[in-house]
Write a protein that holds these residues in place. Structure first.
Motif, mmCIF file in Angstrom:
data_model
loop_
_atom_site.group_PDB
_atom_site.id
_atom_site.type_symbol
_atom_site.label_atom_id
_atom_site.label_comp_id
_atom_site.label_asym_id
_atom_site.label_seq_id
_atom_site.Cartn_x
_atom_site.Cartn_y
_atom_site.Cartn_z
ATOM 1 N N LYS A 96 -11.878 -6.455 32.838
ATOM 2 C CA LYS A 96 -10.755 -5.515 32.721
ATOM 3 C C LYS A 96 -9.473 -6.126 33.290
ATOM 4 C CE LYS A 96 -13.214 -2.044 34.497
ATOM 5 N NZ LYS A 96 -13.615 -0.705 34.973
ATOM 6 N N HIS A 97 -9.604 -6.863 34.392
ATOM 7 C CA HIS A 97 -8.449 -7.514 35.014
ATOM 8 C C HIS A 97 -7.798 -8.510 34.046
ATOM 9 C CE1 HIS A 97 -5.970 -9.053 38.258
ATOM 10 N NE2 HIS A 97 -6.346 -10.274 37.931
ATOM 11 N N GLN A 98 -8.601 -9.096 33.170
ATOM 12 C CA GLN A 98 -8.093 -10.060 32.183
ATOM 13 C C GLN A 98 -7.664 -9.365 30.877
ATOM 14 O OE1 GLN A 98 -7.502 -13.226 32.873
ATOM 15 N NE2 GLN A 98 -8.330 -12.933 34.934
ATOM 16 N N ASN A 99 -7.586 -8.028 30.917
ATOM 17 C CA ASN A 99 -7.133 -7.211 29.785
ATOM 18 C C ASN A 99 -8.051 -7.249 28.570
ATOM 19 O OD1 ASN A 99 -4.804 -6.077 31.019
ATOM 20 N ND2 ASN A 99 -3.807 -8.072 30.795
ATOM 21 N N TYR A 100 -9.331 -7.397 28.816
ATOM 22 C CA TYR A 100 -10.347 -7.224 27.783
ATOM 23 C C TYR A 100 -10.965 -5.842 28.026
ATOM 24 C CZ TYR A 100 -10.124 -12.146 26.419
ATOM 25 O OH TYR A 100 -9.720 -13.367 25.955
ATOM 26 N N HIS A 101 -11.508 -5.246 26.976
ATOM 27 C CA HIS A 101 -12.016 -3.878 27.100
ATOM 28 C C HIS A 101 -13.453 -3.720 26.635
ATOM 29 C CE1 HIS A 101 -7.958 -2.799 28.148
ATOM 30 N NE2 HIS A 101 -7.547 -3.454 27.081
ATOM 31 N N LYS A 102 -14.090 -4.841 26.321
ATOM 32 C CA LYS A 102 -15.470 -4.792 25.851
ATOM 33 C C LYS A 102 -16.271 -5.901 26.523
ATOM 34 C CE LYS A 102 -13.984 -5.251 21.637
ATOM 35 N NZ LYS A 102 -13.930 -5.462 20.189
ATOM 36 N N ALA A 103 -17.522 -5.573 26.856
ATOM 37 C CA ALA A 103 -18.434 -6.550 27.447
ATOM 38 C C ALA A 103 -19.629 -6.719 26.525
ATOM 39 C CB ALA A 103 -18.897 -6.096 28.822
ATOM 40 N N LYS A 104 -20.113 -7.943 26.450
ATOM 41 C CA LYS A 104 -21.270 -8.263 25.618
ATOM 42 C C LYS A 104 -22.216 -9.122 26.437
ATOM 43 C CE LYS A 104 -20.225 -10.645 21.870
ATOM 44 N NZ LYS A 104 -20.091 -11.250 20.526
ATOM 45 N N LEU A 105 -23.520 -8.989 26.176
ATOM 46 C CA LEU A 105 -24.499 -9.857 26.819
ATOM 47 C C LEU A 105 -25.735 -9.957 25.940
ATOM 48 C CD1 LEU A 105 -26.876 -7.840 28.124
ATOM 49 C CD2 LEU A 105 -25.074 -7.421 29.772
ATOM 50 N N ASN A 106 -26.471 -11.019 26.130
ATOM 51 C CA ASN A 106 -27.776 -11.175 25.496
ATOM 52 C C ASN A 106 -28.810 -10.933 26.586
ATOM 53 O OD1 ASN A 106 -26.644 -11.820 23.026
ATOM 54 N ND2 ASN A 106 -26.667 -14.020 23.436
ATOM 55 N N ALA A 107 -29.510 -9.809 26.469
ATOM 56 C CA ALA A 107 -30.448 -9.386 27.509
ATOM 57 C C ALA A 107 -31.866 -9.798 27.172
ATOM 58 C CB ALA A 107 -30.402 -7.865 27.659
ATOM 59 N N GLN A 108 -32.583 -10.303 28.164
ATOM 60 C CA GLN A 108 -34.018 -10.479 27.997
ATOM 61 C C GLN A 108 -34.608 -9.084 27.818
ATOM 62 O OE1 GLN A 108 -35.658 -12.831 31.183
ATOM 63 N NE2 GLN A 108 -34.271 -14.540 30.787
ATOM 64 N N THR A 109 -35.522 -8.944 26.873
ATOM 65 C CA THR A 109 -36.004 -7.606 26.523
ATOM 66 C C THR A 109 -36.685 -6.890 27.691
ATOM 67 O OG1 THR A 109 -38.009 -8.564 25.571
ATOM 68 C CG2 THR A 109 -36.195 -8.084 24.060
ATOM 69 N N HIS A 110 -37.267 -7.622 28.626
ATOM 70 C CA HIS A 110 -37.900 -6.956 29.775
ATOM 71 C C HIS A 110 -36.866 -6.264 30.655
ATOM 72 C CE1 HIS A 110 -36.728 -9.640 33.091
ATOM 73 N NE2 HIS A 110 -36.802 -10.607 32.205
ATOM 74 N N ALA A 111 -35.576 -6.625 30.517
ATOM 75 C CA ALA A 111 -34.519 -6.049 31.346
ATOM 76 C C ALA A 111 -33.702 -4.987 30.597
ATOM 77 C CB ALA A 111 -33.596 -7.154 31.846
ATOM 78 N N LEU A 112 -34.149 -4.564 29.433
ATOM 79 C CA LEU A 112 -33.384 -3.614 28.621
ATOM 80 C C LEU A 112 -33.023 -2.335 29.364
ATOM 81 C CD1 LEU A 112 -34.849 -3.633 25.006
ATOM 82 C CD2 LEU A 112 -32.532 -4.125 25.739
ATOM 83 N N ASN A 113 -33.971 -1.729 30.037
ATOM 84 C CA ASN A 113 -33.691 -0.468 30.722
ATOM 85 C C ASN A 113 -32.654 -0.640 31.825
ATOM 86 O OD1 ASN A 113 -35.316 1.090 29.097
ATOM 87 N ND2 ASN A 113 -37.130 0.797 30.386
ATOM 88 N N PHE A 114 -32.677 -1.772 32.510
ATOM 89 C CA PHE A 114 -31.677 -2.063 33.540
ATOM 90 C C PHE A 114 -30.277 -2.008 32.936
ATOM 91 C CE2 PHE A 114 -29.020 -5.478 35.382
ATOM 92 C CZ PHE A 114 -28.813 -4.947 36.649
ATOM 93 N N TYR A 115 -30.077 -2.700 31.815
ATOM 94 C CA TYR A 115 -28.757 -2.739 31.188
ATOM 95 C C TYR A 115 -28.390 -1.399 30.563
ATOM 96 C CZ TYR A 115 -28.845 -7.745 32.012
ATOM 97 O OH TYR A 115 -28.897 -8.971 32.612
ATOM 98 N N LYS A 116 -29.350 -0.702 30.000
ATOM 99 C CA LYS A 116 -29.065 0.622 29.438
ATOM 100 C C LYS A 116 -28.551 1.571 30.510
ATOM 101 C CE LYS A 116 -32.140 0.549 25.439
ATOM 102 N NZ LYS A 116 -33.365 1.096 24.826
ATOM 103 N N LYS A 117 -29.128 1.510 31.703
ATOM 104 C CA LYS A 117 -28.674 2.367 32.811
ATOM 105 C C LYS A 117 -27.235 2.055 33.211
ATOM 106 C CE LYS A 117 -33.217 3.150 34.829
ATOM 107 N NZ LYS A 117 -34.141 2.785 35.902
ATOM 108 N N LEU A 118 -26.787 0.840 32.924
ATOM 109 C CA LEU A 118 -25.417 0.436 33.241
ATOM 110 C C LEU A 118 -24.450 0.705 32.094
ATOM 111 C CD1 LEU A 118 -26.124 -2.908 35.126
ATOM 112 C CD2 LEU A 118 -25.656 -0.659 36.100
ATOM 113 N N GLY A 119 -24.952 1.329 31.014
ATOM 114 C CA GLY A 119 -24.082 1.722 29.909
ATOM 115 C C GLY A 119 -24.060 0.793 28.717
ATOM 116 N N TYR A 120 -24.931 -0.197 28.688
ATOM 117 C CA TYR A 120 -24.982 -1.117 27.551
ATOM 118 C C TYR A 120 -25.875 -0.554 26.458
ATOM 119 C CZ TYR A 120 -22.452 -4.530 30.245
ATOM 120 O OH TYR A 120 -21.463 -5.161 30.958
ATOM 121 N N ARG A 121 -25.532 -0.867 25.212
ATOM 122 C CA ARG A 121 -26.341 -0.412 24.073
ATOM 123 C C ARG A 121 -26.710 -1.604 23.205
ATOM 124 N NH1 ARG A 121 -22.833 -0.207 19.726
ATOM 125 N NH2 ARG A 121 -20.652 -0.121 20.330
ATOM 126 N N VAL A 122 -27.895 -1.545 22.642
ATOM 127 C CA VAL A 122 -28.430 -2.625 21.819
ATOM 128 C C VAL A 122 -27.726 -2.625 20.462
ATOM 129 C CG1 VAL A 122 -30.502 -3.519 20.671
ATOM 130 C CG2 VAL A 122 -30.670 -2.501 22.971
#
Length: 141
Positions: A96-122
């Motif tokens: 956000k400080h760099q004026n971007y408004h979207k985040a992307k990541l490639n998640a290992q599938t075993h960690a899906l629920n962790f990222y979903k709880k942080l607001g990420y969607r597949v």
């Protein structure tokens, strides 16, 4: 615990060491795949407990307008203590400080629920990276 951007060669080496322990030693990712051409231009983050580095990650910006969270890892003895969440929060703040408004990541599938709880969607089908199943995930910041 504190999270900071790696600023010195020593801090960068600490980040690389944590990545080698987690990805190469634990997950058996080939060492030559773990450190790559993006390390030279990425922003690297470290999480510290007292003065000991316990987690690392890197952040890159893509041509399609995303802050891309990569190489997120926490040393085994420090998992389950919200270290990863604090690391990701710091990375999102930097995006956000760099004026971007979207985040992307490639998640290992075993960690899906962790990222979903942080607001990420597949947004992708499952794919293999370094012999480990992953999916791409997005979050609007």
């Amino acid at each position: 615990m504190r999270v900071k951007i790696a600023e010195s060669r020593e801090e960068l080496e600490q980040a690389y060491h944590i990545r080698m322990v987690v990805f190469v030693e634990e997950q058996e990712v080939p060492a030559e795949e773990e450190l790559d051409e993006h390390d030279a231009t990425a922003t690297h983050f470290l999480a510290f407990e007292n003065d000991t580095a316990i987690a690392a990650s890197r952040l890159r910006y893509t041509d399609d307008g995303y802050g891309k969270l990569e190489r997120i890892c926490v040393l085994k003895d420090h998992r389950g203590k919200s270290v990863g969440q604090q690391l990701i929060n710091a990375m999102e703040e930097e995006i956000k400080h760099q004026n971007y408004h979207k985040a992307k990541l490639n998640a290992q599938t075993h960690a899906l629920n962790f990222y979903k709880k942080l607001g990420y969607r597949v947004i992708s089908e499952e794919f293999m990276d370094a012999g480990i199943p992953h999916v791409t995930m997005l979050k609007n910041l």
